[in-house]
Design an enzyme around this catalytic site. Sequence first.
Site, mmCIF file in Angstrom:
data_model
loop_
_atom_site.group_PDB
_atom_site.id
_atom_site.type_symbol
_atom_site.label_atom_id
_atom_site.label_comp_id
_atom_site.label_asym_id
_atom_site.label_seq_id
_atom_site.Cartn_x
_atom_site.Cartn_y
_atom_site.Cartn_z
ATOM 1 N N SER A 1 0.823 -1.217 0.000
ATOM 2 C CA SER A 1 0.000 0.000 0.000
ATOM 3 C C SER A 1 0.853 1.262 0.000
ATOM 4 O O SER A 1 2.003 1.265 0.434
ATOM 5 C CB SER A 1 -0.902 0.020 1.233
ATOM 6 O OG SER A 1 -1.605 -1.190 1.356
HETATM 7 N N1 SAH Z 1 -0.776 -5.166 3.953
HETATM 8 C C1 SAH Z 1 0.003 -5.429 2.761
HETATM 9 C C2 SAH Z 1 -0.708 -5.053 1.491
HETATM 10 C C3 SAH Z 1 -1.552 -6.165 1.104
HETATM 11 S S1 SAH Z 1 -2.198 -6.293 -0.526
HETATM 12 C C4 SAH Z 1 1.363 -4.776 2.800
HETATM 13 O O1 SAH Z 1 1.636 -4.008 3.740
HETATM 14 O O2 SAH Z 1 2.161 -5.074 1.908
HETATM 15 C C5 SAH Z 1 -3.559 -7.331 -0.064
HETATM 16 C C6 SAH Z 1 -3.203 -8.730 0.340
HETATM 17 O O3 SAH Z 1 -4.401 -9.362 0.743
HETATM 18 C C7 SAH Z 1 -2.639 -9.573 -0.800
HETATM 19 O O4 SAH Z 1 -1.398 -10.082 -0.444
HETATM 20 C C8 SAH Z 1 -3.692 -10.656 -1.003
HETATM 21 O O5 SAH Z 1 -3.147 -11.911 -1.360
HETATM 22 C C9 SAH Z 1 -4.340 -10.713 0.368
HETATM 23 N N2 SAH Z 1 -5.705 -11.264 0.372
HETATM 24 C C10 SAH Z 1 -6.719 -11.046 -0.499
HETATM 25 N N3 SAH Z 1 -7.821 -11.722 -0.148
HETATM 26 C C11 SAH Z 1 -7.508 -12.413 0.985
HETATM 27 C C12 SAH Z 1 -8.241 -13.317 1.836
HETATM 28 N N4 SAH Z 1 -9.511 -13.645 1.616
HETATM 29 N N5 SAH Z 1 -7.582 -13.835 2.902
HETATM 30 C C13 SAH Z 1 -6.296 -13.513 3.174
HETATM 31 N N6 SAH Z 1 -5.560 -12.674 2.408
HETATM 32 C C14 SAH Z 1 -6.151 -12.110 1.338
#
Ligand code: SAH
Length: 210
Positions: free
Chosen positions: A60
Amino acid sequence: MTSRRTRLRLIDRLRSEGIKNEAVLAAMLEIPRHIFMGEALASRAYENTALPIGYGQTISQPYIVARMTEALLSGGLLNTVLEIGTGSGYQAAILARLVKSVYTVERITALLIEAKSRFQELGLDNVKVQNSNGYDGWKDQAPFDGIIATAAPFEVPKVLLEQLADGGRLVIPVGDQYRQVLKLIIRQGDQFKEEQLEMVSFVPMLHGGR
Ligand code: SAH
């Protein structure tokens, strides 16, 4: 490129964009963002922008990390926080400096393995990870003082509301694939008070577990 001065510039920018919580800004000064991405992108780590981390996912934008963390902590210090969507691990690492214990779940195993090694490298031993579906929360560790979702569902999953402690706070983007409203939801007994913070653009919270 990855010097403290470059990081300080980012912190100044976050401050000028309205981030006020000094503890949040200090954590973001301290945690190096460039180790949370591939080397090819590391030179851009202190730009205020989201960047790809592989598997169609992104780390993000720093402003959004700061804003969400600030909202989560706006009621005071928290002991336990659950994050949905570990991704690179950056958001979890920031939280690890600010709360007692961080629990973070991610559905993509490879991302979780990389994130875990970064927590170790930074000596953040108060982060626990789980390879699972965020729609289930993390039942064994619930209730949480705070929950932060960094992937966006169409509507707030009931399970996450149930796993909030009384007085707990949930920060979550809610909406379609392209644009969502960032919400702050505060539990008061069986009531949930909701505040809309701003429009954001997160990757979707996917159904179907791993
Ligand atoms: N917090 C992260 C940004 C995450 S991007 C950072 O600081 O880098 C969003 C993430 O959510 C992705 O890695 C994706 O694989 C995960 N995601 C999406 N749907 C999900 C679900 N149902 N359960 C767990 N993770 C999920």
